[in-house]
Design a protein around this motif. Structure first.
Motif, mmCIF file in Angstrom:
data_model
loop_
_atom_site.group_PDB
_atom_site.id
_atom_site.type_symbol
_atom_site.label_atom_id
_atom_site.label_comp_id
_atom_site.label_asym_id
_atom_site.label_seq_id
_atom_site.Cartn_x
_atom_site.Cartn_y
_atom_site.Cartn_z
ATOM 1 N N THR A 1 55.865 58.740 64.764
ATOM 2 C CA THR A 1 57.304 58.902 64.545
ATOM 3 C C THR A 1 57.632 58.685 63.075
ATOM 4 N N SER A 2 58.404 59.602 62.506
ATOM 5 C CA SER A 2 58.763 59.502 61.094
ATOM 6 C C SER A 2 60.270 59.489 60.935
ATOM 7 N N VAL A 3 60.720 58.885 59.836
ATOM 8 C CA VAL A 3 62.151 58.833 59.530
ATOM 9 C C VAL A 3 62.338 59.276 58.082
ATOM 10 N N SER A 4 63.521 59.820 57.794
ATOM 11 C CA SER A 4 63.845 60.252 56.442
ATOM 12 C C SER A 4 64.515 59.119 55.678
ATOM 13 N N SER A 5 64.393 59.181 54.347
ATOM 14 C CA SER A 5 65.058 58.180 53.508
ATOM 15 C C SER A 5 65.828 58.880 52.413
#
Length: 524
Positions: free
Chosen positions: A520-524
């Motif tokens: 799982t990845s998230v944006s910053s």
């Protein structure tokens, strides 16, 4: 085969090319910024004054002169001044953090650094003092710094109260007669080193690509014609260059425009509204830049009501000018730092996995050699850069079609990330983030992105179970240029990091885990 360099009628040094442009079309406008204009004649005259000052300060052939300016008139004047006396110009990115700036000043063995008192919002004196420990205690003209052992002077062209700064004084040039400058220029040859452009590579340190005057002049000669083709405009060229002069795209524009009467418009900071104002007011015929900036222009609230009739492709053409009139959906190969932006005087081979040339239309690795290729990388021996037959292996996957001289770009054989048109070394980013106390391991990969080409993604194995991604991004921005800071973050356990049978990291498999959502990845 490469055309013989003796057959060209183009001047083969920067001073000769500048003299030609000032003589043949000196009154034509060369450069326009939001608040300045510069003709070819003015560029010749003003750079002569700066060149004479450099001579007075002891700068000569081979001296490595760092240029820390935003896109604009001053950058051009000082680049021309250094080039006219045979110094090696080293453009420095205005996006460098203090740590990055210190690294490149040291790697490039810069002897004199020239800068204004401010670059956009940056106080240059403060930035340099942060980059170079001990600078604050130094004296004018006698710098002795272990972190930059060749640096002897820093010339500030604006106001400054720093004791370590050498002040630029135009009046001091009187001690160097114009005849001496003319004599110096006559000794600059096509074989002399002209410029060192830094680009990220497969190593953690940026690579300094070095070109001679002959290569830089020859390889940029076709730029005006190429711009006319991609913009679809046959008349006088007035092009907005949305690329920084300290990288090859901007250097290609500012040098290429010396060959023919061409007006280059630039902004010190890429701002969509200011760019559109200039396009409309100055009747710009095209924009040279990366797709992300063109998208920003088109998304601006005023775009629809602008008079952009002088640049029809800005409104109606492809987002990426490299996609103009392409047959298969792959872009035309863009400029390369290693060939000073062109392929005109370059031997080209496209090699398959078996080590032999491929047929037309078949993808292979691009290899280059000849008079249009760099001298080499700074501080690397020739055998480290070229193979035994003189070929440089670019790592670019390309193909060519019969009857079409263009190269079409498919991708990279290496793991170098191409984010928004800029090369990002995974190792450089990893070295910064892995040093954080709350990070056990950091692996950086490129994730395909429709706007930026690739997105920088960091896969983190945390030292603790709790990890603040926003904090990671904030700390990374303190040490890395904005385009290098990951915009996507994934958290993984150490046993989720795939390896090859050899035990080496399997970056491709790791990238697939992110793309497929396994991690799982998230944006910053």
């Amino acid at each position: 085969m490469t055309p013989s360099p003796t057959t060209t009628t183009t001047p083969t040094t920067i001073p000769a090319l500048l003299e030609h442009s000032a003589r043949e079309f000196g009154g034509h406008t060369y450069l326009i910024t939001p608040d300045e204009r510069l003709t070819y004649q003015e560029a010749e005259q003003r750079s002569a004054v700066a060149a004479r000052w450099l001579l007075r300060e002891g700068v000569g052939k081979g001296t490595r002169v760092g240029l820390f300016f935003a896109n604009g008139v001053d950058w051009v004047i000082w680049w021309l001044a250094a080039s006219r006396i045979g110094a090696l110009a080293v453009p420095l990115s205005t996006m460098y953090t203090p740590a990055e700036l210190a690294k490149v000043v040291r790697l490039a063995d810069i002897g004199l650094l020239v800068a204004p008192d401010r670059v956009l919002t940056v106080d240059v004196a403060e930035r340099l003092e942060a980059a170079l420990p001990g600078l604050v205690d130094q004296q004018t003209g006698a710098l002795v710094l272990g972190t930059a052992p060749y640096l002897r002077r820093i010339a500030i062209t604006g106001d400054t109260d720093r004791r370590w700064a050498t002040r630029y004084d135009e009046a001091a040039t009187a001690s160097v007669p114009p005849a001496v400058l003319a004599a110096v220029e006559a000794e600059v040859s096509a074989a002399d080193l002209a410029v060192m452009v830094h680009t990220s590579g497969s190593a953690a340190d940026p690579k300094g690509v070095i070109h001679t005057h002959g290569t830089l002049v020859r390889q940029t000669a076709t730029w005006p014609a190429a711009v006319r083709v991609v913009t679809g405009w046959d008349g006088a060229t007035r092009v907005l260059c949305a690329m920084p002069f300290f990288w090859v795209g901007g250097l290609l524009a500012v040098t290429g425009a010396l060959h023919e009467p061409t007006t280059v418009l630039v902004l010190p900071r890429l701002d969509a509204e200011t760019a559109l104002d200039m396009v409309e007011r100055e009747r710009v015929t095209g924009v040279v830049g990366w797709p992300a900036f063109t998208q920003r222009l088109r998304e601006h609230s005023t775009f629809g009501r602008r008079d952009l009739s002088s640049a029809p492709l800005l409104r109606e053409g492809p987002l990426d000018i490299a996609m103009t009139d392409v047959p298969d959906g792959y872009p035309v190969h863009r400029t390369m730092s290693e060939t000073a932006g062109g392929f005109a005087h370059t031997d080209i081979a496209i090699i398959g996995d078996d080590g032999t040339p491929v047929d037309s239309g078949v993808v292979g690795e691009l290899r280059i050699r000849g008079v249009g290729v760099m001298v080499g990388y700074n501080k690397r021996e020739r055998w480290e850069t070229f193979d035994e037959d003189g070929w440089y292996h670019t790592g670019d996957l390309v193909y060519r079609n019969d009857g079409d001289p263009r190269l079409f770009y498919v991708g990279r054989t290496s793991e170098l990330i191409k984010a928004g048109g800029a090369n990002v070394s995974p190792l450089e980013v990893e070295a910064v983030i892995a040093d954080f106390a709350d990070v056990t391991q950091c692996i950086v990969v490129g994730i395909e992105d429709p706007v930026r080409g690739e997105e920088v993604c960091a896969v983190i194995v945390p030292a603790d179970t709790e990890l603040d991604v926003a904090s990671l991004a904030s700390r990374a921005r303190e040490q890395l240029s904005a385009y290098k800071v990951p915009t996507r973050w994934a958290i993984a356990a150490s046993d989720q990091i795939p390896t090859l049978q050899s035990g080496k990291l399997n970056r491709r498999a790791l990238r697939d885990l992110v793309v497929d959502g396994v991690l799982t990845s998230v944006s910053s």
